[in-house]
Each structure stands twice: as structure tokens, then as C-alpha cells.
Design an enzyme around this catalytic site. Sequence first.
Site, PDB file in Angstrom:
ATOM      1  N   ARG A   1       0.828  -1.200   0.000  1.00 13.97           N
ATOM      2  CA  ARG A   1       0.000   0.000   0.000  1.00 13.97           C
ATOM      3  C   ARG A   1       0.868   1.258   0.000  1.00 13.97           C
ATOM      4  NH1 ARG A   1      -4.790   1.702   4.345  1.00 13.97           N
ATOM      5  NH2 ARG A   1      -5.130   3.783   3.468  1.00 13.97           N
TER       6      ARG A   1
ATOM      7  N   ASN B   1     -10.647  -4.478  -1.339  1.00  8.29           N
ATOM      8  CA  ASN B   1     -10.536  -3.443  -2.369  1.00  8.29           C
ATOM      9  C   ASN B   1      -9.581  -3.852  -3.487  1.00  8.29           C
ATOM     10  OD1 ASN B   1     -12.251  -1.332  -1.449  1.00  8.29           O
ATOM     11  ND2 ASN B   1     -10.790  -0.870   0.178  1.00  8.29           N
TER      12      ASN B   1
ATOM     13  N   CYS C   1     -19.156  -2.017   0.826  1.00  7.64           N
ATOM     14  CA  CYS C   1     -18.311  -0.892   1.219  1.00  7.64           C
ATOM     15  C   CYS C   1     -19.037  -0.151   2.334  1.00  7.64           C
ATOM     16  CB  CYS C   1     -18.090   0.027   0.016  1.00  7.64           C
ATOM     17  SG  CYS C   1     -17.091   1.493   0.357  1.00  7.64           S
TER      18      CYS C   1
ATOM     19  N   HIS D   1     -16.469   3.443  -4.657  1.00  4.81           N
ATOM     20  CA  HIS D   1     -15.584   4.591  -4.486  1.00  4.81           C
ATOM     21  C   HIS D   1     -15.781   5.645  -5.577  1.00  4.81           C
ATOM     22  CE1 HIS D   1     -12.601   2.355  -1.623  1.00  4.81           C
ATOM     23  NE2 HIS D   1     -13.858   2.360  -1.199  1.00  4.81           N
TER      24      HIS D   1
ATOM     25  N   TYR E   1     -14.329   9.995  -1.929  1.00  4.27           N
ATOM     26  CA  TYR E   1     -13.417   9.552  -2.983  1.00  4.27           C
ATOM     27  C   TYR E   1     -13.520  10.427  -4.225  1.00  4.27           C
ATOM     28  CZ  TYR E   1     -12.332   5.373  -0.306  1.00  4.27           C
ATOM     29  OH  TYR E   1     -11.900   4.518   0.671  1.00  4.27           O
TER      30      TYR E   1
END
Length: 421
Positions: free
Chosen positions: A90, A144, A164, A194, A244
Site C-alpha cells: 500500500r 478493495n 463498502c 468509491h 473519494y
Amino acid sequence: MKLTVVGGGSTYTPELIDGFARLRDTLPIDDLVLTDPSTERLNLVGGLARRIFTRQHHEGRITTTSDLDAAVDGADAVLLQLRVGGQAAREQDETWPLECGCVGQETTGAGGLAKALRTVPVVLDIAERVRRTNPEAWLIDFTNPVGIVTRALLQAGHKAVGLCNVAIGFQRKFAALLDVTPSEVHLDHVGLNHLTWETAVRLGGPEGRDVLPDLLTHHGEGIAADLHLPHPLLTHLNAIPSYYLRYFYAHDEVVRELRTKPSRAAEVAAMERELLSLYADPTLDEKPELLSKRGGAYYSEAAVDLAAALLTGAGNPYQVVNTRNNGTLPFLPDDAVIEVQAAVGQKGATPLPVAPLDPLYAGLISNVTAYEHLALEAALHGGRNRVFKALLSHPLIAQYEYADALTDRLIAHNREHLAWA
């Protein structure tokens, strides 16, 4: 009833356990299995999970194992919450795109594509192993990028629904602002994972009175501040975007911010170390306050509602989920995965009708859906050209020079996770 959590060693898991314990009348669990390749994390999380159940007088059994096949054997539902490559991957997703002037984020843009490429093959392998032992089990995907991962599962013929926490977070926030119970708030929530907007906020159900204009009039400035977006934008949209959307509506501003502060991955990694230290305390028998800063607010409640509806037909009949379009948004292919309100029951999720969308939203949804199609092709079949085409199609990139440079960086930083690289 048996549930299995893949990625059970996640620091998120105690949030899920707390929801299972509090809402046991909605979702009665006899056996809960946490599985994870890290036995060290499993031992810490599993110990706290058992103490939470004991504190809240839940009689279900919690077991831990690193044997995935044993964990999913006989499960009625399998919850997927894994992170391939961990926080280290990440960290990369959030940093190397910035070198090209593009947003660095774990689910959006180039970083999101990298995560999809690492994740889709692993999730599909898990799903096949579930199907071999129990083909009737439901797969509930929190992993995700949820839209792409859920599309991969559905395309492969699995019984899957994606989830989500953005919608349930808005529902709880709006209920507090309106001084009503969350169950009274029904969102006209539409888009892709998102990439969503609240186009109406109804009291009492799908046909209830729309109070979105009241929210924007009386609370618009506070809502905009929470989203880090200007209040006039919400007025122009006449809708409330998910946070987002800031990556799209304020891309360059976000890039400047990200270049001047530590990555979110670094913050989360430090938080995880502290959480695991707390979990090791044998006297801790409830989720710690620090966990609320980790993200995933209300995720356990959404998970319980969805699992209960799929397995028993109980719980909230209307839920925001990720599922097949099947004509709901007529400008998208039927096999696209959208995030909308749906009627959820033991046969799965059926999207509720959606009012015609303004081109402002429909255009962006169409563009990102095309990207998700190309991203899934790259995840399934590999190859530099497929990665390049997916990046070139993304509205936050969309320039040859950027897409070419990002392709090389993506492959270089993820080579160990890409069998074809």
C-alpha cells in the site's frame, strides 16, 4: 451457522467481531473461523475475538487456522478482507504515482490498478477453493478495489456480493443531523465503488420524502468540510459525493497535499503496530478506541445486515451493495458491477430502479466502468500492454506519457506479485 473470515488476522477484525457479538439476534453464528497466513496476527486477533464474545455473552465458537481449505469447509458464508502485499505494498501504491504527478491512492488511479493486479488472482483462487468444498456458500467481498474484485468473482460464476462502508457512514451521519434513527434514512446512492453520489436522502424508505435539499441548506457547509470540498460545489451538484470524488474534483490539490505529508499507509502501519500491542493484552475484552481511527466505521453493522439477508432473509431488506448492473444503469453493460441500493435476500441482491442520471455523473461512471473492464483484463491475463491500456483509459491519467511511465513503475514495484512480469 458457520462463517469464515479470510484475512482474519487483520486489525479490522475486532470491529467485525464486535458487530457479530452485539447483533447476534440478527445473525446467529455457531462457528466463526478466522484464517490468515500470519499465525502471529491470528493468535493476537483470535484471542481478543474470543474475549469480546465472552464479555458480550455470545455462545458461538471462534477458531483460528492458517489452513484455508479447512477454514472454508462447510462455511455458509466466506468474508473476504485480505490485503495482498500488506501495508508495504500500500505504501508503494500511494507514493510512486506521485512521481508522475498523479494521485497516489490504494483504490483510485494507478495505485488502485496495482492493488487490483495483485488481488484478483488471489481472490479467485480462494473462491475456487470455497466452491470445491461448499459451492452454495456466499462470498461477501470487502477486499478493495471492491468493484473490480466483485466483478471478477461474478464473472467466474461465484455467488458473490461486494460491500463498502461509505453508504452506511453517510446514513449514520445524516440520521444524526436529522435527529432520526438510521433505519429511517434511505439513500438514493448511485455509482461505482468509491465513485458514488447521494442524489436523494429519503425518510421512511425508497418512496419517502426527499430531505436532501434540507440537508444541503442547513448542513451543507459542515458536510462539505467533512469531504474537504468547497460548499458551492455541493450546491452545483445538488448531490452529496463520496469523499473519494475529491480525487477527481480536486485532483491537483490532492497531489500537492500528498507530496507534503506522510502517506496514509505509513500512518496505518504505525497504528496497526499499536493495535496489535493492545490486542496482546489478555485483559482487553472490547475493541479499543484507537480502532475507530483505522477506518471502516460501521463496517461490522453493514456486514451483519448483508450476511443475515443472504443467509436467512432477515435484517434490512434494502442495502447498498456492489452487484451486477443488469440494466439498472442503461448506459452500462449488464455485467458491470455498480454500487446502488438493492433488495437483498437469500437469492442475492437485486438493484432497485435508479432515476435517470445527469450526464455529469453518467459520463464519469461510464469512463471508470471502461477502465474497470480493462483493469480486470489486465488482472486476469497480464501483460504490459493491458496494464498500459487500463492506465490510459483512467480519467485521472488519460495521457500517453503518464500512462507509459506509470506502467513501468507499476510493474517494477509489483513484480513479485505478478506471475507474468
